[in-house]
Structures are given as C-alpha cells and as structure tokens.
Design an enzyme around this catalytic site. Structure first.
Site, PDB file in Angstrom:
ATOM      1  N   ALA A  88       0.837  -1.199   0.000  1.00 34.32           N
ATOM      2  CA  ALA A  88       0.000   0.000   0.000  1.00 34.32           C
ATOM      3  C   ALA A  88       0.867   1.242   0.000  1.00 34.32           C
ATOM      4  O   ALA A  88       2.035   1.212   0.402  1.00 34.32           O
ATOM      5  CB  ALA A  88      -0.926   0.003   1.212  1.00 34.32           C
ATOM      6  N   ASP A  89       0.274   2.343  -0.436  1.00 30.99           N
ATOM      7  CA  ASP A  89       0.944   3.640  -0.362  1.00 30.99           C
ATOM      8  C   ASP A  89      -0.125   4.708  -0.132  1.00 30.99           C
ATOM      9  O   ASP A  89      -1.202   4.659  -0.739  1.00 30.99           O
ATOM     10  CB  ASP A  89       1.718   3.953  -1.644  1.00 30.99           C
ATOM     11  CG  ASP A  89       2.669   5.122  -1.444  1.00 30.99           C
ATOM     12  OD1 ASP A  89       3.722   4.922  -0.816  1.00 30.99           O
ATOM     13  OD2 ASP A  89       2.356   6.239  -1.896  1.00 30.99           O
TER      14      ASP A  89
END
Length: 212
Positions: A88-89
């Site tokens: 994720a970011d």
C-alpha cells in the site's frame, strides 16, 4: 480497481499461510491486527519520488506496483509460505499537488500551514498479489478520504511541526496522534487516513476467498 476472475478457493489465509504485509508501517500492522488477519511483515521499498507531470492516480499506481515487484523480488521462504502479498501507499493531495513526507521541520510547518482551514484528500492505494510474480495481481484499489483542517495559528502550526510527529508521514501529520487536534472533520474512511482502508481491504480479502 481490478479483481481476479474467480476466488482463490482453498487458499484461505492461516498461521501456516499468512498474508505477507510488505510494509514497515506500524500503523498498517495495527490495522491488520485489529482485523484479526493472520499476517507476517516483510517490508519492501520502492522509489516514492514523483515524476514531472505525473498526477496522483498515476503516481500511486506506479509506486504500489513497484512495491509489489520489490516484494516478489525479495523472495525467500516467507514469500514461498505466504497465502498472498499486501502492499500500500498513502498520499495527501491538496489541489492536485502530492504532499509527501517532509524533509525538515520547516517543510513540515509549510505543509501544515498550506492545509490549515481547508479540505484536502488522502488517497491510499493498495494491491493484493499472489505469492509469486507469475501469479500476478489479484486486486488493486484506491480509496479516497476528505479531511478538513480547522483554522490554525502560526504558533500552533510551528509547535506541531516541532513535535516531530509528522516527519515520517505524508502531509506532515498523523491523524491518530497529536495531529487529531488539527482535524475538524473526516469524510470517509478514517483508517484510510491512518494508512490502510480497513473495510475495503477486508472486503477484498473476502471476495478473493482469502478470509471467511
């Protein structure tokens, strides 16, 4: 958003086949713990610098896939035994501009001053992939939350920046910490602002047959 054509039947996550979280974020770890998803942590990093002319959607798509590639490239027994991989970011977006992690107290102060008294967006993109590059990506999704800061005095902005809490956070603040005092309203997923949209991740794992 993309999904696999069919669930991963018979491949449910377990202590023997956990989800591999390819992130060193303690906040994402805590969110998965709260969801009671069996997982292990093996951080994978990627170049998070922005490119000229790159908008937020393109930036997040590129970085998340780069993190997934890095997780696959790291290999090892942890990956071989994993049921799936999660990356994720999270980015803070203000008027189309991507606000990353500040490089100094002064930069953190400038970011908070920019957000004060306004509404901005927090975008988290996550991807769930099989435990090998050959298996590919099972699910990709971007979740957007709108966050409104209350008006802030210069003294309060400086004091928060000097606390150091936001130095490793996109947008230079942590909504789950002292930064809660900056926020007047959150529209959408709160956990998304923390770093991982809990509901959306759980729904994706359910639809893929990875959790009951």
């Amino acid at each position: 958003m993309t999904r696999a054509e069919s669930p991963v039947v018979g491949q449910r996550l377990s202590a023997e086949r956990p989800l591999l979280l390819a992130s060193g974020s303690p906040r994402r770890r805590e969110i998965l713990e709260n969801l009671r998803v069996p997982f292990i942590v093996r951080p994978a990093s990627a170049d998070e610098s922005t490119r000229d002319g790159e908008d937020a959607a393109a930036y997040l798509a590129r970085v998340v896939l780069a993190k997934l590639d890095a997780a696959w490239a790291a290999g090892g027994s942890a990956l071989e035994n994993a049921g799936a991989v999660l990356v994720a970011d999270t980015s803070v977006i203000d008027e189309g501009a991507i606000l990353g992690k500040p490089g100094s107290i002064d930069e953190a102060e400038a970011m908070i001053a920019r957000l004060a008294g306004k509404t901005h967006e927090v975008w988290t993109r996550f991807a769930i992939g099989r435990a090998s590059a050959a298996g590919g990506t099972l699910h990709e999704q971007t979740v957007v939350t709108r966050v409104t800061f209350r008006p802030l005095t210069a003294a309060r902005i400086r004091a928060y920046a000097e606390s150091g809490e936001g130095m490793d956070k996109a947008g230079a603040y942590a909504v789950q910490g002292l930064g809660a005092g900056l926020v007047a309203r959150v529209d959408g997923s709160y956990s998304n602002v923390v770093g991982l949209p809990a509901c959306e991740v759980l729904v994706a794992l359910e639809e893929l047959g990875l959790v009951p």
